[in-house]
Design a protein around this motif. Structure first.
Motif, PDB file in Angstrom:
ATOM      1  N   PRO A  84      25.964  64.238 -52.302  1.00 39.00           N
ATOM      2  CA  PRO A  84      25.924  62.795 -52.011  1.00 39.00           C
ATOM      3  C   PRO A  84      25.528  62.473 -50.584  1.00 39.00           C
ATOM      4  CG  PRO A  84      27.914  63.374 -53.228  1.00 39.00           C
ATOM      5  CD  PRO A  84      27.280  64.658 -52.802  1.00 39.00           C
ATOM      6  N   VAL A  85      25.992  63.256 -49.602  1.00 42.06           N
ATOM      7  CA  VAL A  85      25.727  62.928 -48.202  1.00 42.06           C
ATOM      8  C   VAL A  85      25.481  64.221 -47.433  1.00 42.06           C
ATOM      9  CG1 VAL A  85      26.616  61.879 -46.098  1.00 42.06           C
ATOM     10  CG2 VAL A  85      27.172  60.855 -48.311  1.00 42.06           C
ATOM     11  N   THR A  86      24.400  64.215 -46.645  1.00 36.12           N
ATOM     12  CA  THR A  86      24.118  65.330 -45.751  1.00 36.12           C
ATOM     13  C   THR A  86      23.255  64.804 -44.608  1.00 36.12           C
ATOM     14  OG1 THR A  86      23.354  67.625 -45.647  1.00 36.12           O
ATOM     15  CG2 THR A  86      22.010  66.075 -46.890  1.00 36.12           C
ATOM     16  N   PRO A  87      23.322  65.428 -43.434  1.00 34.26           N
ATOM     17  CA  PRO A  87      22.503  64.963 -42.311  1.00 34.26           C
ATOM     18  C   PRO A  87      21.023  65.206 -42.574  1.00 34.26           C
ATOM     19  CG  PRO A  87      24.325  66.324 -41.559  1.00 34.26           C
ATOM     20  CD  PRO A  87      24.271  66.485 -43.036  1.00 34.26           C
ATOM     21  N   PRO A  88      20.145  64.377 -41.962  1.00 30.66           N
ATOM     22  CA  PRO A  88      18.702  64.603 -42.129  1.00 30.66           C
ATOM     23  C   PRO A  88      18.248  65.961 -41.597  1.00 30.66           C
ATOM     24  CG  PRO A  88      19.143  62.421 -41.204  1.00 30.66           C
ATOM     25  CD  PRO A  88      20.426  63.168 -41.174  1.00 30.66           C
ATOM     26  N   SER A  89      19.015  66.546 -40.712  1.00 30.21           N
ATOM     27  CA  SER A  89      18.637  67.849 -40.139  1.00 30.21           C
ATOM     28  C   SER A  89      18.925  69.014 -41.073  1.00 30.21           C
ATOM     29  CB  SER A  89      19.392  68.068 -38.822  1.00 30.21           C
ATOM     30  OG  SER A  89      20.790  68.010 -39.032  1.00 30.21           O
ATOM     31  N   ASN A  90      19.576  68.782 -42.196  1.00 24.71           N
ATOM     32  CA  ASN A  90      19.926  69.861 -43.117  1.00 24.71           C
ATOM     33  C   ASN A  90      18.715  70.186 -43.997  1.00 24.71           C
ATOM     34  OD1 ASN A  90      21.188  71.740 -44.702  1.00 24.71           O
ATOM     35  ND2 ASN A  90      22.424  70.243 -45.851  1.00 24.71           N
ATOM     36  N   THR A  91      17.777  70.912 -43.425  1.00 29.49           N
ATOM     37  CA  THR A  91      16.569  71.287 -44.169  1.00 29.49           C
ATOM     38  C   THR A  91      16.784  72.483 -45.093  1.00 29.49           C
ATOM     39  OG1 THR A  91      15.848  72.682 -42.327  1.00 29.49           O
ATOM     40  CG2 THR A  91      15.095  70.390 -42.350  1.00 29.49           C
ATOM     41  N   ALA A  92      17.977  73.062 -45.048  1.00 27.91           N
ATOM     42  CA  ALA A  92      18.254  74.220 -45.908  1.00 27.91           C
ATOM     43  C   ALA A  92      18.285  73.838 -47.376  1.00 27.91           C
ATOM     44  CB  ALA A  92      19.581  74.855 -45.512  1.00 27.91           C
ATOM     45  N   VAL A  93      18.389  72.530 -47.652  1.00 32.40           N
ATOM     46  CA  VAL A  93      18.400  72.107 -49.058  1.00 32.40           C
ATOM     47  C   VAL A  93      17.029  72.304 -49.699  1.00 32.40           C
ATOM     48  CG1 VAL A  93      20.239  70.428 -48.645  1.00 32.40           C
ATOM     49  CG2 VAL A  93      17.858  69.707 -48.431  1.00 32.40           C
ATOM     50  N   LEU A  94      15.986  72.588 -48.878  1.00 35.56           N
ATOM     51  CA  LEU A  94      14.631  72.796 -49.384  1.00 35.56           C
ATOM     52  C   LEU A  94      14.247  74.275 -49.420  1.00 35.56           C
ATOM     53  CD1 LEU A  94      12.786  69.888 -47.503  1.00 35.56           C
ATOM     54  CD2 LEU A  94      13.527  69.930 -49.894  1.00 35.56           C
ATOM     55  N   ASN A  95      15.179  75.140 -49.127  1.00 34.37           N
ATOM     56  CA  ASN A  95      14.893  76.577 -49.165  1.00 34.37           C
ATOM     57  C   ASN A  95      14.493  77.003 -50.582  1.00 34.37           C
ATOM     58  OD1 ASN A  95      15.485  76.776 -46.461  1.00 34.37           O
ATOM     59  ND2 ASN A  95      17.575  77.578 -46.793  1.00 34.37           N
ATOM     60  N   PRO A  96      13.795  78.127 -50.716  1.00 36.47           N
ATOM     61  CA  PRO A  96      13.461  78.625 -52.072  1.00 36.47           C
ATOM     62  C   PRO A  96      14.690  78.764 -52.958  1.00 36.47           C
ATOM     63  CG  PRO A  96      12.198  79.832 -50.438  1.00 36.47           C
ATOM     64  CD  PRO A  96      13.149  78.958 -49.672  1.00 36.47           C
ATOM     65  N   VAL A  97      15.788  79.199 -52.364  1.00 38.71           N
ATOM     66  CA  VAL A  97      17.086  79.143 -53.056  1.00 38.71           C
ATOM     67  C   VAL A  97      17.921  78.126 -52.262  1.00 38.71           C
ATOM     68  CG1 VAL A  97      19.114  80.409 -53.825  1.00 38.71           C
ATOM     69  CG2 VAL A  97      16.875  81.552 -53.774  1.00 38.71           C
ATOM     70  N   PRO A  98      17.977  76.867 -52.687  1.00 39.30           N
ATOM     71  CA  PRO A  98      18.571  75.795 -51.875  1.00 39.30           C
ATOM     72  C   PRO A  98      20.035  76.056 -51.566  1.00 39.30           C
ATOM     73  CG  PRO A  98      17.378  74.896 -53.756  1.00 39.30           C
ATOM     74  CD  PRO A  98      17.483  76.371 -53.973  1.00 39.30           C
ATOM     75  N   THR A  99      20.370  75.843 -50.268  1.00 37.15           N
ATOM     76  CA  THR A  99      21.751  75.993 -49.832  1.00 37.15           C
ATOM     77  C   THR A  99      22.576  74.805 -50.325  1.00 37.15           C
ATOM     78  OG1 THR A  99      21.023  77.158 -47.854  1.00 37.15           O
ATOM     79  CG2 THR A  99      23.254  76.225 -47.834  1.00 37.15           C
ATOM     80  N   GLY A 100      23.723  75.106 -50.954  1.00 38.41           N
ATOM     81  CA  GLY A 100      24.605  74.061 -51.458  1.00 38.41           C
ATOM     82  C   GLY A 100      24.298  73.626 -52.865  1.00 38.41           C
ATOM     83  N   SER A 101      23.252  74.176 -53.472  1.00 41.63           N
ATOM     84  CA  SER A 101      22.882  73.766 -54.829  1.00 41.63           C
ATOM     85  C   SER A 101      23.666  74.503 -55.904  1.00 41.63           C
ATOM     86  CB  SER A 101      21.385  74.010 -55.052  1.00 41.63           C
ATOM     87  OG  SER A 101      21.087  75.398 -54.952  1.00 41.63           O
ATOM     88  N   GLY A 102      24.227  75.636 -55.544  1.00 40.05           N
ATOM     89  CA  GLY A 102      24.904  76.475 -56.527  1.00 40.05           C
ATOM     90  C   GLY A 102      24.033  77.571 -57.075  1.00 40.05           C
ATOM     91  N   PHE A 103      22.737  77.548 -56.745  1.00 43.20           N
ATOM     92  CA  PHE A 103      21.846  78.629 -57.183  1.00 43.20           C
ATOM     93  C   PHE A 103      22.071  79.854 -56.279  1.00 43.20           C
ATOM     94  CE2 PHE A 103      19.028  74.810 -58.159  1.00 43.20           C
ATOM     95  CZ  PHE A 103      19.516  74.674 -59.451  1.00 43.20           C
ATOM     96  N   THR A 104      22.038  81.029 -56.896  1.00 41.65           N
ATOM     97  CA  THR A 104      22.273  82.255 -56.140  1.00 41.65           C
ATOM     98  C   THR A 104      21.101  83.225 -56.181  1.00 41.65           C
ATOM     99  OG1 THR A 104      23.324  83.250 -58.083  1.00 41.65           O
ATOM    100  CG2 THR A 104      24.757  82.119 -56.472  1.00 41.65           C
ATOM    101  N   ALA A 105      20.125  82.930 -56.973  1.00 39.44           N
ATOM    102  CA  ALA A 105      18.982  83.837 -57.110  1.00 39.44           C
ATOM    103  C   ALA A 105      17.697  83.012 -57.158  1.00 39.44           C
ATOM    104  CB  ALA A 105      19.116  84.673 -58.384  1.00 39.44           C
ATOM    105  N   PRO A 106      16.545  83.628 -56.839  1.00 45.58           N
ATOM    106  CA  PRO A 106      15.279  82.908 -56.914  1.00 45.58           C
ATOM    107  C   PRO A 106      15.033  82.379 -58.327  1.00 45.58           C
ATOM    108  CG  PRO A 106      15.005  84.949 -55.700  1.00 45.58           C
ATOM    109  CD  PRO A 106      16.361  85.004 -56.324  1.00 45.58           C
ATOM    110  N   GLY A 107      14.359  81.243 -58.370  1.00 43.92           N
ATOM    111  CA  GLY A 107      14.054  80.627 -59.662  1.00 43.92           C
ATOM    112  C   GLY A 107      13.051  79.499 -59.453  1.00 43.92           C
ATOM    113  N   ARG A 108      12.888  78.701 -60.471  1.00 47.20           N
ATOM    114  CA  ARG A 108      11.966  77.564 -60.413  1.00 47.20           C
ATOM    115  C   ARG A 108      12.820  76.289 -60.369  1.00 47.20           C
ATOM    116  NH1 ARG A 108       7.333  78.725 -64.871  1.00 47.20           N
ATOM    117  NH2 ARG A 108       6.209  77.236 -63.542  1.00 47.20           N
TER     118      ARG A 108
END
Length: 371
Positions: A308-332
């Protein structure tokens, strides 16, 4: 009963005693208790300004011991032989009402008071000039000064006009931001989407590298009834302000394309104004479909989680495996980003999804777009 005294001529040759306005006396005068009494005749009063003084009256004269009446000042030429006096020209006083004290009081009240007096009209205001009389120069200047507004009035008017003008400008700006930008953006985005579909039908476009601001896909969010073109880049002027969804395709925030074997397809769009395609993505829940339509393929994603809320500087949400998304392995994966709270850009709202279907256009639309 006292007899009336015989009438005698006035010492100055005027009316006889016991008469009023040339008429004989009506009889005994009423006293203050309602009865009647006989008044002895009084000596005539000398007329000031008359033909001359009369004979002196001393003790033993008829006026001796009597109550003296108020003297009347006669105007020159008002009396004399053959000319009526002021008393004869004036209206006769009202006769006493018969019937005693109560009747006299009622009669006096009807005449305007207990003692028979009358009320004088209130004097006109001194400031108002008489009707029909032109104003003097001093009065005209005074009224002109009174009509002229003072410095305080002029200042208050100027401040009021500034406030009104400011309010009108603010209202116009808000109308432009909340309404007109949406109108323009919807028109531009719709035109771009139709142009994409026409180019795909004619075979003019092929998958590959796209220039900044160039449209290459169409985003469908069935739950929110969103259909918006996807263009390369996240520039406000070239992409987002035109009502389109932007793809993070430039370094340092370069993300994968939908047809990549692994990676994160990152998108951004306005939540308010300029078409606001991502206004209600906070309503998306786990399992909702997000479809990306390209020239050859439909890519179907399912929503898995939100931030719901994160700072604009948190670019890790766009990583190949997004940080904080719950994904743990590469995927689509797919990542939707927008501003929050509404009408501000202080924080970012993130929605993640995972690809569940890749369907060629030749097989028709996926079930997510048909339902």
């Amino acid at each position: 009963m006292t007899a009336l005294r015989p009438e005698r001529e006035d010492v100055y040759g005027e009316r006889p005693y016991g008469s009023y306005d040339g008429a004989p006396s009506a009889g005994p005068r009423p006293n203050h208790r309602g009865g009647r009494r006989s008044d002895p005749p009084t000596a005539p009063m000398p007329v000031i300004g008359g033909p001359g003084p009369g004979p002196a009256e001393g003790p033993g004269s008829p006026a001796d011991g009597e109550t003296m009446a108020l003297r009347r000042i006669a105007t020159p030429g008002s009396e004399g032989p053959g000319r009526p006096s002021d008393a004869s020209s004036a209206a006769a006083p009202p006769a006493p009402a018969p019937g005693g004290r109560a009747a006299r009081r009622k009669a006096a009240k009807r005449r305007g008071g207990r003692h028979g007096g009358h009320h004088e009209p209130a004097p006109a205001p001194a400031a108002a000039p008489p009707s029909g009389r032109p104003l003097s120069r001093v009065e005209a200047r005074r009224q002109a000064r009174q009509r002229k507004p003072g410095p305080a009035v002029l200042a208050s008017r100027a401040v009021g006009e500034v406030f009104i003008t400011t309010g009108v400008l603010m209202l116009l700006f808000v109308t432009y931001q909340l309404w007109w930008t949406n109108v323009r953006a919807h028109a531009q985005a719709g035109s771009e989407a139709h142009q994409l579909q026409d180019d795909w039908a004619s075979g003019k476009r092929n998958p590959g590298v796209f220039e900044a601001g160039q449209g290459f896909a169409i985003l469908h969010i069935p739950r929110l009834d969103v259909v918006a073109p996807i263009a390369e880049g996240v520039s406000n002027k070239k992409v987002l302000d035109k009502g389109m969804v932007g793809h993070y395709g430039e370094a340092p925030l370069k993300t994968a394309m939908p047809d990549a074997r692994t990676g994160n397809f990152g998108l951004a769009a306005h939540r308010n104004t300029h078409g606001e395609p991502f206004r209600y993505i906070n309503r998306l829940t786990r399992g909702d479909a997000v479809v990306v339509e390209t020239q050859d393929t439909y890519f179907v994603y399912k929503v898995t989680s939100t931030l719901p809320v994160t700072p604009p500087s948190n670019t890790a949400v766009l990583n190949p495996v997004p940080t904080g998304s719950g994904f743990t392995a590469p995927g689509r994966y797919i990542t939707l980003t927008t501003c929050t709270p509404e009408f501000t850009s202080k924080y970012r709202l993130i929605v993640w999804g995972k690809m569940v279907e890749e369907r060629p256009r030749s097989k028709g639309k996926p079930d997510a777009l048909i339902e």
